[in-house]
Design a protein around this motif. Structure first.
Motif, mmCIF file in Angstrom:
data_model
loop_
_atom_site.group_PDB
_atom_site.id
_atom_site.type_symbol
_atom_site.label_atom_id
_atom_site.label_comp_id
_atom_site.label_asym_id
_atom_site.label_seq_id
_atom_site.Cartn_x
_atom_site.Cartn_y
_atom_site.Cartn_z
ATOM 1 N N LYS A 151 -79.868 -20.317 7.939
ATOM 2 C CA LYS A 151 -80.926 -19.635 8.485
ATOM 3 C C LYS A 151 -82.360 -20.302 7.775
ATOM 4 O O LYS A 151 -83.274 -20.171 8.606
ATOM 5 N N ARG A 152 -82.274 -20.684 6.615
ATOM 6 C CA ARG A 152 -83.378 -20.971 6.002
ATOM 7 C C ARG A 152 -82.930 -21.793 4.861
ATOM 8 O O ARG A 152 -81.912 -21.750 4.087
ATOM 9 N N THR A 153 -83.822 -22.787 4.327
ATOM 10 C CA THR A 153 -83.940 -23.574 3.114
ATOM 11 C C THR A 153 -83.926 -22.858 1.826
ATOM 12 O O THR A 153 -84.557 -22.012 1.797
ATOM 13 N N ALA A 154 -83.863 -23.566 0.721
ATOM 14 C CA ALA A 154 -84.121 -23.163 -0.577
ATOM 15 C C ALA A 154 -85.648 -22.741 -0.609
ATOM 16 O O ALA A 154 -85.995 -21.609 -1.289
ATOM 17 N N LEU A 155 -86.494 -23.744 -0.278
ATOM 18 C CA LEU A 155 -87.788 -23.388 -0.360
ATOM 19 C C LEU A 155 -88.457 -22.403 0.422
ATOM 20 O O LEU A 155 -89.213 -21.564 -0.018
ATOM 21 N N GLU A 156 -87.673 -22.296 1.562
ATOM 22 C CA GLU A 156 -88.337 -20.968 2.444
ATOM 23 C C GLU A 156 -87.707 -19.684 1.767
ATOM 24 O O GLU A 156 -88.416 -18.807 1.994
ATOM 25 N N MET A 157 -86.739 -19.715 0.973
ATOM 26 C CA MET A 157 -86.335 -18.350 0.505
ATOM 27 C C MET A 157 -87.108 -18.219 -0.539
ATOM 28 O O MET A 157 -87.679 -17.083 -0.679
ATOM 29 N N SER A 158 -87.611 -19.007 -1.381
ATOM 30 C CA SER A 158 -88.581 -18.976 -2.584
ATOM 31 C C SER A 158 -89.857 -18.544 -2.028
ATOM 32 O O SER A 158 -90.554 -17.585 -2.503
ATOM 33 N N SER A 159 -90.265 -19.258 -0.866
ATOM 34 C CA SER A 159 -91.696 -19.044 -0.520
ATOM 35 C C SER A 159 -91.735 -17.654 0.348
ATOM 36 O O SER A 159 -92.860 -16.870 0.136
ATOM 37 N N LEU A 160 -90.691 -17.064 0.889
ATOM 38 C CA LEU A 160 -90.892 -15.716 1.436
ATOM 39 C C LEU A 160 -90.955 -14.798 0.377
ATOM 40 O O LEU A 160 -91.647 -13.750 0.636
ATOM 41 N N MET A 161 -90.139 -14.940 -0.768
ATOM 42 C CA MET A 161 -90.260 -13.938 -1.765
ATOM 43 C C MET A 161 -91.588 -14.132 -2.326
ATOM 44 O O MET A 161 -92.413 -12.958 -2.629
ATOM 45 N N ASP A 162 -92.382 -15.362 -2.731
ATOM 46 C CA ASP A 162 -93.501 -15.338 -3.306
ATOM 47 C C ASP A 162 -94.609 -14.901 -2.545
ATOM 48 O O ASP A 162 -95.597 -14.382 -3.014
ATOM 49 N N ALA A 163 -94.532 -14.886 -1.164
ATOM 50 C CA ALA A 163 -95.431 -14.410 -0.334
ATOM 51 C C ALA A 163 -95.863 -12.770 -0.424
ATOM 52 O O ALA A 163 -96.907 -12.510 -0.092
ATOM 53 N N VAL A 164 -94.819 -12.191 -0.775
ATOM 54 C CA VAL A 164 -94.878 -10.864 -0.967
ATOM 55 C C VAL A 164 -95.025 -10.397 -2.311
ATOM 56 O O VAL A 164 -95.079 -8.986 -2.761
ATOM 57 N N GLY A 165 -95.011 -11.291 -3.296
ATOM 58 C CA GLY A 165 -95.060 -11.014 -4.591
ATOM 59 C C GLY A 165 -93.817 -10.419 -5.259
ATOM 60 O O GLY A 165 -93.933 -9.791 -6.356
#
Length: 442
Positions: free
Chosen positions: A82-96
């Motif tokens: 469903k998502r790459t490692a970067l996408e996982m971390s980016s999603l969490m970073d985007a919401v703090g």
């Protein structure tokens, strides 16, 4: 009343603790297939901690799998269909938010802390990585190097390494005696197929607990988790293929494990076998631990640091597992002072084993235990950890008031009895420092 996953009807919800005025309500739902979901409501906060606990840790590994639980923990962050490692971390970073994991001897936990409005995202991301990680060969090779660096960093810190040396001295080659990270040899030999098989066999619904604490609605959490786990619950009813490796060994292995290192400070642990996590005497042992080496007024701190200035760091600790436990005294001092420090540690341990503690120490120990327990539950992360770990490894979740009452009920006779039993056992010693050829068994 205690209701186990087997006893509770799948799909039903059970209130474990009613709380007060809507706060502190702990509820539990078992999904078809055995996945357990526990939540605690904290309506006065604006955050939620969400975690997935797997009942597998380093003690569940064979020789050939040593370090596999921790290796797998790393790999689950490397991507899903469903998502790459970067996408996982980016999603969490985007919401703090923050997302992390840790591996212990008997369990592994993956967790995230987010604003309450971002809980659906946290559930989706963490559930996806736990249920659908790819475990691809290139990721295995990349993380192999990272873990070998982590082992080297761990070995370079004697305050960490001495605990592994103590476990190896106490339990020998049993699973509890091996390091959580594995060894250079075992990590170097673990292949993609073995790790992927370990993942498939161990990460099944009956082995998993979902826990969340904060400003949440239990029914919504259940709905979101059920949707996130939908694809992986088809065969969730089957038990794991490989059962827990027991046999840590209840027998004490008295002896010495000394590691010669050119360090500026000697690090030592003197200890023995403790008690299991479900032993009712654990509260008495906790009070004893506080009196012996749990704070600035403790015997070890006063005798070794305050009166004599022999060490900066000195403390006692106890750890409990499913079928055994450990009790230890740690000290870090100049190599020239190790004999004196070790003699004082032995003397204070013998005094408590032979005569218990005083009435003043009993009250201070109770107060310290009560305070550290309650103050440690002031955030959503600690609340999530308490209910998740309790569901995974205990028969029931004791309320805060229940635990405080059990601490208060500890008597001098209780402490004296557990002290005589545990501290009266033969002692094991681990030492790291510049002691080439030194025979500490003498």
């Amino acid at each position: 009343m205690t209701v186990t996953a087997r006893e509770q009807e799948p799909g039903s919800t059970y209130t474990v603790h009613p709380g007060a005025d809507g706060a502190g309500v702990v509820r539990r739902t078992v999904l078809p297939g055995g996945l357990r979901i526990v939540t605690e409501t904290m309506p006065t906060v604006r955050s939620v901690a969400f975690g997935i606990w797997a009942g597998v840790g380093s003690r569940d590994e064979s020789h050939q799998e040593a370090g596999a639980s921790h290796f797998l923990e790393h790999l689950l962050f490397k991507g899903t269909p469903k998502r790459t490692a970067l996408e996982m971390s980016s999603l969490m970073d985007a919401v703090g938010g923050e997302m992390n994991a840790f591996t212990a001897k008997e369990y592994t936990c993956y967790y995230a802390r987010v604003l309450d409005s971002d809980l659906p995202l946290a559930i989706d991301v963490v559930s996806d990585m736990v249920t659908a990680s790819l475990i691809e060969s290139q990721d295995v090779e990349a993380e192999r190097g990272v873990i070998l660096e982590e082992i080297a960093m761990h070995d370079d810190d004697p305050t960490d390494a001495v605990h592994d040396e103590f476990a190896a001295a106490l339990f020998g080659d049993a699973p509890l005696g091996r390091p959580i990270l594995g060894t250079v040899e075992s990590i170097s030999s673990l292949g993609q197929e073995r790790i992927a098989g370990y993942y498939r066999d161990r990460y099944v619904a009956p082995n998993l607990v979902v826990a969340a604490a904060g400003n949440l609605d239990h029914d919504e959490v259940v709905r979101l988790v059920a949707a996130a786990f939908e694809a992986s619950l088809g065969d969730a009813g089957r038990p794991p293929n490989t059962p827990r490796i027991e046999g840590a060994g209840a027998e004490v292995n008295p002896g010495v494990r000394s590691l010669d290192r050119p360090t500026e400070q000697a690090n030592l642990i003197l200890g023995t076998i403790g008690i299991t996590r479900t032993d009712e005497r654990r509260f008495a042992l906790g009070v004893l631990n506080a009196a012996l080496g749990g704070g600035m007024s403790s015997r070890l701190f006063q005798e070794i640091r305050e009166k004599r200035g022999l060490a900066y760091s000195v403390y006692s600790y106890n750890s409990q597992y499913a079928d055994t436990g450990t009790f230890g005294v740690y000290a870090g001092c100049l190599p020239a002072k190790v004999d004196e420090v070790l003699a004082i540690c032995r003397d204070e341990v013998a005094k408590v084993a032979g005569g218990g503690i005083t009435a003043d120490e009993l009250e201070r120990g109770k107060g310290q235990l009560r305070g550290s327990f309650v103050l440690g539950l002031e955030d959503t992360g600690s609340r999530m950890s308490r209910i998740g770990k309790s569901e995974l490894v205990y028969d029931s979740l004791l309320s805060v008031d229940d635990i405080l009452a059990r601490i208060e009920a500890v008597t001098l006779d209780d402490v004296r009895a557990i002290g005589e039993e545990v501290l009266g056992r033969p002692m094991t010693l681990s030492v790291i420092g510049p002691f080439e050829g030194r025979d500490f068994s003498l």
